[in-house]
Design a protein around this motif. Structure first.
Motif, PDB file in Angstrom:
ATOM      1  N   LEU A 126     129.619 -16.154 -19.899  1.00 33.07           N
ATOM      2  CA  LEU A 126     129.147 -15.871 -21.257  1.00 33.07           C
ATOM      3  C   LEU A 126     129.616 -14.475 -21.632  1.00 33.07           C
ATOM      4  N   LEU A 127     130.367 -14.372 -22.727  1.00 33.26           N
ATOM      5  CA  LEU A 127     130.859 -13.080 -23.208  1.00 33.26           C
ATOM      6  C   LEU A 127     130.184 -12.735 -24.521  1.00 33.26           C
ATOM      7  N   ILE A 128     129.741 -11.491 -24.642  1.00 33.10           N
ATOM      8  CA  ILE A 128     129.233 -11.003 -25.916  1.00 33.10           C
ATOM      9  C   ILE A 128     130.004  -9.752 -26.299  1.00 33.10           C
ATOM     10  N   GLU A 129     130.289  -9.636 -27.567  1.00 31.66           N
ATOM     11  CA  GLU A 129     131.078  -8.515 -28.085  1.00 31.66           C
ATOM     12  C   GLU A 129     130.238  -7.724 -29.074  1.00 31.66           C
ATOM     13  N   GLY A 130     130.249  -6.421 -28.947  1.00 35.19           N
ATOM     14  CA  GLY A 130     129.466  -5.564 -29.832  1.00 35.19           C
ATOM     15  C   GLY A 130     130.309  -4.467 -30.446  1.00 35.19           C
ATOM     16  N   ARG A 131     130.023  -4.220 -31.711  1.00 35.01           N
ATOM     17  CA  ARG A 131     130.675  -3.092 -32.371  1.00 35.01           C
ATOM     18  C   ARG A 131     129.762  -2.609 -33.485  1.00 35.01           C
ATOM     19  N   ASP A 132     129.775  -1.318 -33.724  1.00 35.09           N
ATOM     20  CA  ASP A 132     128.950  -0.714 -34.772  1.00 35.09           C
ATOM     21  C   ASP A 132     129.767  -0.632 -36.048  1.00 35.09           C
ATOM     22  N   PRO A 133     129.429  -1.430 -37.082  1.00 36.69           N
ATOM     23  CA  PRO A 133     130.231  -1.420 -38.303  1.00 36.69           C
ATOM     24  C   PRO A 133     130.195  -0.078 -39.035  1.00 36.69           C
ATOM     25  N   LYS A 134     129.186   0.748 -38.746  1.00 37.90           N
ATOM     26  CA  LYS A 134     129.093   2.048 -39.398  1.00 37.90           C
ATOM     27  C   LYS A 134     129.876   3.127 -38.660  1.00 37.90           C
ATOM     28  N   HIS A 135     130.260   2.825 -37.439  1.00 36.54           N
ATOM     29  CA  HIS A 135     130.981   3.814 -36.618  1.00 36.54           C
ATOM     30  C   HIS A 135     132.110   3.118 -35.872  1.00 36.54           C
ATOM     31  N   ARG A 136     133.130   2.748 -36.593  1.00 34.72           N
ATOM     32  CA  ARG A 136     134.251   2.043 -35.968  1.00 34.72           C
ATOM     33  C   ARG A 136     134.973   2.916 -34.941  1.00 34.72           C
ATOM     34  N   GLU A 137     134.782   4.225 -35.061  1.00 36.76           N
ATOM     35  CA  GLU A 137     135.431   5.121 -34.106  1.00 36.76           C
ATOM     36  C   GLU A 137     134.839   4.967 -32.709  1.00 36.76           C
ATOM     37  N   TYR A 138     133.675   4.317 -32.603  1.00 37.51           N
ATOM     38  CA  TYR A 138     133.068   4.086 -31.289  1.00 37.51           C
ATOM     39  C   TYR A 138     133.793   2.988 -30.517  1.00 37.51           C
ATOM     40  N   GLY A 139     134.561   2.151 -31.225  1.00 39.97           N
ATOM     41  CA  GLY A 139     135.298   1.089 -30.557  1.00 39.97           C
ATOM     42  C   GLY A 139     134.477  -0.174 -30.379  1.00 39.97           C
ATOM     43  N   THR A 140     134.901  -1.009 -29.444  1.00 39.94           N
ATOM     44  CA  THR A 140     134.284  -2.308 -29.201  1.00 39.94           C
ATOM     45  C   THR A 140     133.974  -2.468 -27.729  1.00 39.94           C
ATOM     46  N   ILE A 141     132.846  -3.082 -27.435  1.00 37.43           N
ATOM     47  CA  ILE A 141     132.489  -3.354 -26.047  1.00 37.43           C
ATOM     48  C   ILE A 141     132.284  -4.853 -25.878  1.00 37.43           C
ATOM     49  N   THR A 142     132.806  -5.401 -24.792  1.00 37.83           N
ATOM     50  CA  THR A 142     132.608  -6.807 -24.439  1.00 37.83           C
ATOM     51  C   THR A 142     131.927  -6.860 -23.081  1.00 37.83           C
ATOM     52  N   VAL A 143     130.783  -7.528 -23.033  1.00 36.26           N
ATOM     53  CA  VAL A 143     129.990  -7.619 -21.809  1.00 36.26           C
ATOM     54  C   VAL A 143     130.069  -9.043 -21.273  1.00 36.26           C
ATOM     55  N   ALA A 144     130.311  -9.170 -19.972  1.00 39.83           N
ATOM     56  CA  ALA A 144     130.473 -10.479 -19.337  1.00 39.83           C
ATOM     57  C   ALA A 144     129.284 -10.799 -18.437  1.00 39.83           C
ATOM     58  N   PHE A 145     128.756 -12.002 -18.616  1.00 40.05           N
ATOM     59  CA  PHE A 145     127.709 -12.536 -17.750  1.00 40.05           C
ATOM     60  C   PHE A 145     128.211 -13.818 -17.106  1.00 40.05           C
ATOM     61  N   ARG A 146     127.892 -14.018 -15.840  1.00 38.83           N
ATOM     62  CA  ARG A 146     128.223 -15.258 -15.144  1.00 38.83           C
ATOM     63  C   ARG A 146     126.991 -16.139 -15.080  1.00 38.83           C
ATOM     64  N   ARG A 147     127.155 -17.414 -15.396  1.00 35.86           N
ATOM     65  CA  ARG A 147     126.042 -18.354 -15.293  1.00 35.86           C
ATOM     66  C   ARG A 147     125.762 -18.612 -13.813  1.00 35.86           C
ATOM     67  N   ASP A 148     124.515 -18.353 -13.415  1.00 38.59           N
ATOM     68  CA  ASP A 148     124.137 -18.455 -12.008  1.00 38.59           C
ATOM     69  C   ASP A 148     122.674 -18.886 -11.948  1.00 38.59           C
ATOM     70  N   ALA A 149     122.428 -20.105 -11.502  1.00 35.17           N
ATOM     71  CA  ALA A 149     121.069 -20.648 -11.500  1.00 35.17           C
ATOM     72  C   ALA A 149     120.134 -19.849 -10.609  1.00 35.17           C
ATOM     73  N   THR A 150     120.669 -19.086  -9.643  1.00 36.51           N
ATOM     74  CA  THR A 150     119.820 -18.316  -8.737  1.00 36.51           C
ATOM     75  C   THR A 150     119.503 -16.923  -9.269  1.00 36.51           C
ATOM     76  N   ALA A 151     120.134 -16.533 -10.366  1.00 36.98           N
ATOM     77  CA  ALA A 151     119.937 -15.196 -10.928  1.00 36.98           C
ATOM     78  C   ALA A 151     118.849 -15.232 -12.003  1.00 36.98           C
ATOM     79  N   PRO A 152     118.259 -14.085 -12.333  1.00 40.20           N
ATOM     80  CA  PRO A 152     117.221 -14.040 -13.366  1.00 40.20           C
ATOM     81  C   PRO A 152     117.701 -14.626 -14.695  1.00 40.20           C
ATOM     82  N   ALA A 153     116.922 -15.551 -15.250  1.00 42.55           N
ATOM     83  CA  ALA A 153     117.236 -16.229 -16.513  1.00 42.55           C
ATOM     84  C   ALA A 153     118.567 -16.966 -16.459  1.00 42.55           C
TER      85      ALA A 153
END
Length: 200
Positions: A126-153
């Motif tokens: 599962l990938l989620i991408e975040g960016r602040d539309p008011k501060h484009r100079e901050y850039g973009t971050i993409t966070v990766a999660f792996r689906r794992d039935a043994t992990a929290p949630a």
């Protein structure tokens, strides 16, 4: 050899809109994990890789301990994220709320902005991408999660990639994650290389 920590690792805020139902598992995971330890590798825009260990304790505390021979340390004490460069005896601080680690350290914080899921090509990721539309100079971050039935949630944090306004890419990958294990308060203290002595 000179060591420098790539600022894009911390320069873009991760913002999440709680109203997006497809992001609910991410919020559930973050709230279920009170502490976490993992190994990490950090790769900068030139392909140079450093490794180390990560310790996290919510709310607000994190430590990136780099491998032996790398005179860098990054510690979040609940209020600020501090980078210590022991080679040049330099200390740099950012408010945690203005770093991409803000959500990871305090998933209940009141945030404003937009995060969206993005295709990963892998049904187990599962990938989620975040960016602040008011501060484009901050850039973009993409966070990766792996689906794992043994992990929290049912999710395990794999890492994140930050792309700054100059298209410089910094990637952090995690492995051997352990959740909700005891972490001493001393993990989030550090020795100031300047004359003042220990800080916490």
């Amino acid at each position: 050899m000179s060591f420098r920590l790539s600022l894009p690792l911390f320069a873009a805020p991760l913002l999440i809109a709680a109203a997006q139902p497809d992001l609910a598992p991410v919020q559930q995971h973050l709230r279920a994990v009170k502490t976490m330890t993992a190994d990490f590798t950090q790769t900068d825009k030139n392909g140079r890789t450093l490794s180390g260990t990560l310790q996290l304790s919510r709310p607000g505390r994190i430590r990136f301990q780099y491998e032996k021979g790398v005179p860098l340390l990054v510690v979040g004490d609940g209020k600020a994220l501090t980078m210590i460069d022991y080679q040049v005896r330099q200390v740099t601080r950012w408010p945690i709320g203005k770093t991409p680690l803000a959500l990871l350290l305090d998933p209940d914080r009141d945030t404003a902005g937009v995060v969206k899921t993005v295709p990963s090509g892998n049904p187990n990721e599962l990938l989620i991408e975040g960016r602040d539309p008011k501060h484009r100079e901050y850039g973009t971050i993409t966070v990766a999660f792996r689906r794992d039935a043994t992990a929290p949630a049912g999710l395990s944090l794999e890492g994140w990639t930050v792309l700054d306004a100059q298209n410089n890419r910094t990637t952090v990958r995690l492995s051997h994650a352990r959740f909700n294990v005891p972490i001493p308060d001393s993990a989030f203290r550090w020795t100031d290389p300047r004359p003042q002595g220990p800080r916490h």
